[in-house]
Design a protein around this motif. Structure first.
Motif, PDB file in Angstrom:
ATOM      1  N   LEU A  48       0.814  -1.208   0.000  1.00  0.00           N
ATOM      2  CA  LEU A  48       0.000   0.000   0.000  1.00  0.00           C
ATOM      3  C   LEU A  48       0.848   1.259   0.000  1.00  0.00           C
ATOM      4  O   LEU A  48       0.447   2.298  -0.541  1.00  0.00           O
ATOM      5  CB  LEU A  48      -0.925   0.002   1.218  1.00  0.00           C
ATOM      6  CG  LEU A  48      -1.862  -1.209   1.359  1.00  0.00           C
ATOM      7  CD1 LEU A  48      -2.643  -1.119   2.661  1.00  0.00           C
ATOM      8  CD2 LEU A  48      -2.811  -1.309   0.175  1.00  0.00           C
ATOM      9  N   GLU A  49       2.012   1.174   0.624  1.00  0.00           N
ATOM     10  CA  GLU A  49       2.880   2.348   0.749  1.00  0.00           C
ATOM     11  C   GLU A  49       4.293   1.881   1.062  1.00  0.00           C
ATOM     12  O   GLU A  49       4.487   0.897   1.776  1.00  0.00           O
ATOM     13  CB  GLU A  49       2.363   3.245   1.877  1.00  0.00           C
ATOM     14  CG  GLU A  49       3.034   4.596   2.001  1.00  0.00           C
ATOM     15  CD  GLU A  49       2.395   5.410   3.113  1.00  0.00           C
ATOM     16  OE1 GLU A  49       2.913   5.361   4.252  1.00  0.00           O
ATOM     17  OE2 GLU A  49       1.374   6.076   2.845  1.00  0.00           O
ATOM     18  N   GLY A  50       5.303   2.562   0.511  1.00  0.00           N
ATOM     19  CA  GLY A  50       6.695   2.225   0.794  1.00  0.00           C
ATOM     20  C   GLY A  50       7.250   1.196  -0.190  1.00  0.00           C
ATOM     21  O   GLY A  50       6.661   0.908  -1.232  1.00  0.00           O
ATOM     22  N   THR A  51       8.387   0.634   0.176  1.00  0.00           N
ATOM     23  CA  THR A  51       9.056  -0.386  -0.638  1.00  0.00           C
ATOM     24  C   THR A  51       9.525  -1.518   0.255  1.00  0.00           C
ATOM     25  O   THR A  51       9.737  -1.341   1.456  1.00  0.00           O
ATOM     26  CB  THR A  51      10.268   0.188  -1.397  1.00  0.00           C
ATOM     27  OG1 THR A  51      11.263   0.605  -0.447  1.00  0.00           O
ATOM     28  CG2 THR A  51       9.872   1.371  -2.272  1.00  0.00           C
ATOM     29  N   CYS A  52       9.688  -2.693  -0.324  1.00  0.00           N
ATOM     30  CA  CYS A  52      10.209  -3.847   0.403  1.00  0.00           C
ATOM     31  C   CYS A  52      10.790  -4.818  -0.602  1.00  0.00           C
ATOM     32  O   CYS A  52      10.754  -4.583  -1.817  1.00  0.00           O
ATOM     33  CB  CYS A  52       9.124  -4.521   1.244  1.00  0.00           C
ATOM     34  SG  CYS A  52       7.799  -5.270   0.269  1.00  0.00           S
ATOM     35  N   TRP A  53      11.332  -5.913  -0.095  1.00  0.00           N
ATOM     36  CA  TRP A  53      11.894  -6.967  -0.950  1.00  0.00           C
ATOM     37  C   TRP A  53      11.175  -8.278  -0.684  1.00  0.00           C
ATOM     38  O   TRP A  53      10.972  -8.656   0.477  1.00  0.00           O
ATOM     39  CB  TRP A  53      13.393  -7.128  -0.688  1.00  0.00           C
ATOM     40  CG  TRP A  53      14.194  -5.983  -1.226  1.00  0.00           C
ATOM     41  CD1 TRP A  53      14.391  -4.773  -0.634  1.00  0.00           C
ATOM     42  CD2 TRP A  53      14.888  -5.951  -2.478  1.00  0.00           C
ATOM     43  NE1 TRP A  53      15.167  -3.977  -1.436  1.00  0.00           N
ATOM     44  CE2 TRP A  53      15.497  -4.664  -2.576  1.00  0.00           C
ATOM     45  CE3 TRP A  53      15.070  -6.860  -3.521  1.00  0.00           C
ATOM     46  CZ2 TRP A  53      16.263  -4.293  -3.677  1.00  0.00           C
ATOM     47  CZ3 TRP A  53      15.832  -6.497  -4.611  1.00  0.00           C
ATOM     48  CH2 TRP A  53      16.415  -5.226  -4.687  1.00  0.00           C
ATOM     49  N   LEU A  54      10.775  -8.926  -1.752  1.00  0.00           N
ATOM     50  CA  LEU A  54      10.199 -10.270  -1.663  1.00  0.00           C
ATOM     51  C   LEU A  54      11.304 -11.278  -1.912  1.00  0.00           C
ATOM     52  O   LEU A  54      11.968 -11.229  -2.953  1.00  0.00           O
ATOM     53  CB  LEU A  54       9.105 -10.443  -2.719  1.00  0.00           C
ATOM     54  CG  LEU A  54       8.623 -11.885  -2.962  1.00  0.00           C
ATOM     55  CD1 LEU A  54       7.867 -12.411  -1.753  1.00  0.00           C
ATOM     56  CD2 LEU A  54       7.765 -11.963  -4.224  1.00  0.00           C
ATOM     57  N   HIS A  55      11.512 -12.174  -0.958  1.00  0.00           N
ATOM     58  CA  HIS A  55      12.552 -13.199  -1.072  1.00  0.00           C
ATOM     59  C   HIS A  55      11.905 -14.582  -1.183  1.00  0.00           C
ATOM     60  O   HIS A  55      11.022 -14.933  -0.396  1.00  0.00           O
ATOM     61  CB  HIS A  55      13.476 -13.180   0.147  1.00  0.00           C
ATOM     62  CG  HIS A  55      14.160 -11.863   0.362  1.00  0.00           C
ATOM     63  ND1 HIS A  55      15.131 -11.379  -0.476  1.00  0.00           N
ATOM     64  CD2 HIS A  55      13.977 -10.923   1.333  1.00  0.00           C
ATOM     65  CE1 HIS A  55      15.546 -10.199  -0.037  1.00  0.00           C
ATOM     66  NE2 HIS A  55      14.867  -9.898   1.064  1.00  0.00           N
ATOM     67  N   CYS A  84       9.406 -14.463   2.278  1.00  0.00           N
ATOM     68  CA  CYS A  84       9.327 -13.419   3.285  1.00  0.00           C
ATOM     69  C   CYS A  84       9.479 -12.058   2.622  1.00  0.00           C
ATOM     70  O   CYS A  84      10.021 -11.936   1.518  1.00  0.00           O
ATOM     71  CB  CYS A  84      10.364 -13.606   4.395  1.00  0.00           C
ATOM     72  SG  CYS A  84      12.081 -13.444   3.857  1.00  0.00           S
ATOM     73  N   LEU A  85       8.970 -11.051   3.297  1.00  0.00           N
ATOM     74  CA  LEU A  85       9.128  -9.661   2.897  1.00  0.00           C
ATOM     75  C   LEU A  85      10.027  -8.983   3.920  1.00  0.00           C
ATOM     76  O   LEU A  85       9.809  -9.116   5.132  1.00  0.00           O
ATOM     77  CB  LEU A  85       7.771  -8.953   2.857  1.00  0.00           C
ATOM     78  CG  LEU A  85       6.704  -9.522   1.927  1.00  0.00           C
ATOM     79  CD1 LEU A  85       5.405  -8.732   2.082  1.00  0.00           C
ATOM     80  CD2 LEU A  85       7.160  -9.493   0.486  1.00  0.00           C
ATOM     81  N   THR A  86      11.039  -8.262   3.453  1.00  0.00           N
ATOM     82  CA  THR A  86      11.962  -7.573   4.339  1.00  0.00           C
ATOM     83  C   THR A  86      12.333  -6.217   3.731  1.00  0.00           C
ATOM     84  O   THR A  86      12.116  -5.987   2.536  1.00  0.00           O
ATOM     85  CB  THR A  86      13.263  -8.385   4.560  1.00  0.00           C
ATOM     86  OG1 THR A  86      14.110  -8.247   3.407  1.00  0.00           O
ATOM     87  CG2 THR A  86      12.982  -9.854   4.806  1.00  0.00           C
TER      88      THR A  86
END
Length: 318
Positions: A48-55, A84-86
């Motif tokens: 919904l907002e921001g950024t992350c990494w899908l591993h 996981c999301l980190t």
């Protein structure tokens, strides 16, 4: 009768009764490792907002993957799988995937003034009789990118999801579930139009040598579609046809034929046709033989399909 690969794909997907269930909506800040793995269910994450990494860890036939996700992106995991999301582009070690870090906090607002990542996460299932058979032909995860031109219409859906997520803090809006259903089908459409997707369902639909065969089977499922006749229809030798079809589809033609026939049968049963007339229409002389084939492909007896109401109540997830 479908006249193109995309129409054939739409027909095959038309009976899928997708049901999404929101698990949680909130925000992670600082260090976190989030996942919906371990619930024995297919799941989704909407950024919904921001950024992350899908591993995703390595598995047979696929190297480990780390993919950056930004606001507007969504990932649909087609079955329970390690992930996981980190906030870190570096993937955790294999034994750390199951270890959660951080706590999800209330969403508060979605105005871009907060740090971290705002997510809507949940589970989904196909409640129709052909769900498992069809999803078995799809990739294990599907990414819906916010800037994908093929998903232009989905951006409106995502904006509505953000509004619904922000307006109901104590009890997330049930409308998010239905909007997520529609977003997922947009993602399937994008998969269907990808030229480089192989092997799988869409590859068969898009290969010029196989698309007419699929359309012909859908139009006349009761014809004598042996491997030999299917090969002849495609102007191939039986050996060449079987080899190329299996390479493209990931399963032998006879298995794919059974899927198409049972899809036709399921639609007929849902519309009130008798088991006997349905069996004859899709090429079975014996009602019992049809019933056995239907249950083998769908996991359900034909009578259950006919009695199933159009709307099935959802099972809530805490």
């Amino acid at each position: 009768m479908p006249t193109s690969a995309e129409q054939a794909a739409d027909w095959l997907l038309s009976g899928l009764e997708l049901r999404s269930t929101l698990f949680h909506v909130g925000r992670y800040c600082g260090a976190y490792r989030a996942s919906t793995a371990g619930h024995q269910r297919a799941s989704f994450h909407l950024v919904l907002e921001g950024t992350c990494w899908l591993h995703l860890p390595a598995k047979e036939g696929r190297a480990a993957q780390s993919t950056r996700l930004v606001a507007g992106d969504a990932v649909f995991l087609m079955h329970d799988m390690a992930h996981c999301l980190t906030p870190d582009p570096n993937a955790p070690s294999d034994d750390e995937y199951a270890v959660r870090i951080g706590a999800m906090m209330p969403l508060d607002t979605l105005d871009g003034s907060h740090d971290g990542i705002a997510l809507a996460c949940g589970f989904f299932e196909f409640r129709s009789d052909l769900g498992e058979a069809i999803t078995g032909l799809l990739p294990d995860h599907i990414l819906a990118r916010h800037d994908d031109t093929k998903l232009a219409g989905a951006r409106t859906l995502f904006d509505l999801i953000r509004v619904e997520a922000a307006r109901a803090q104590d009890a997330p809006s049930p409308l998010i579930n239905r909007l997520t259903d529609a977003l997922f089908f947009y993602a399937l459409r994008a998969v269907a139009s990808a030229d480089d997707f192989a092997p799988g369902l869409w590859s068969v639909m898009r290969r010029s040598e196989f698309t007419p065969l699929v359309s012909a089977i859908i139009e006349k499922p009761g014809d004598d579609w042996t491997t030999h006749t299917m090969a002849a229809f495609c102007h191939m030798s039986r050996a060449r046809f079987c080899k190329q079809f299996a390479q493209v589809c990931g399963q032998p033609p006879a298995q794919f034929l059974a899927l198409l026939r049972m899809k036709v049968a399921a639609e007929m049963l849902r519309h009130g046709a008798s088991t006997l007339s349905t069996a004859e229409h899709v090429g079975y002389q014996s009602e019992s033989a049809f019933a056995q084939a239907f249950k083998r492909v769908t996991g359900l007896p034909p009578g259950t399909c006919r009695r199933e109401p159009a709307g099935v109540a959802q099972t809530p997830v805490h």
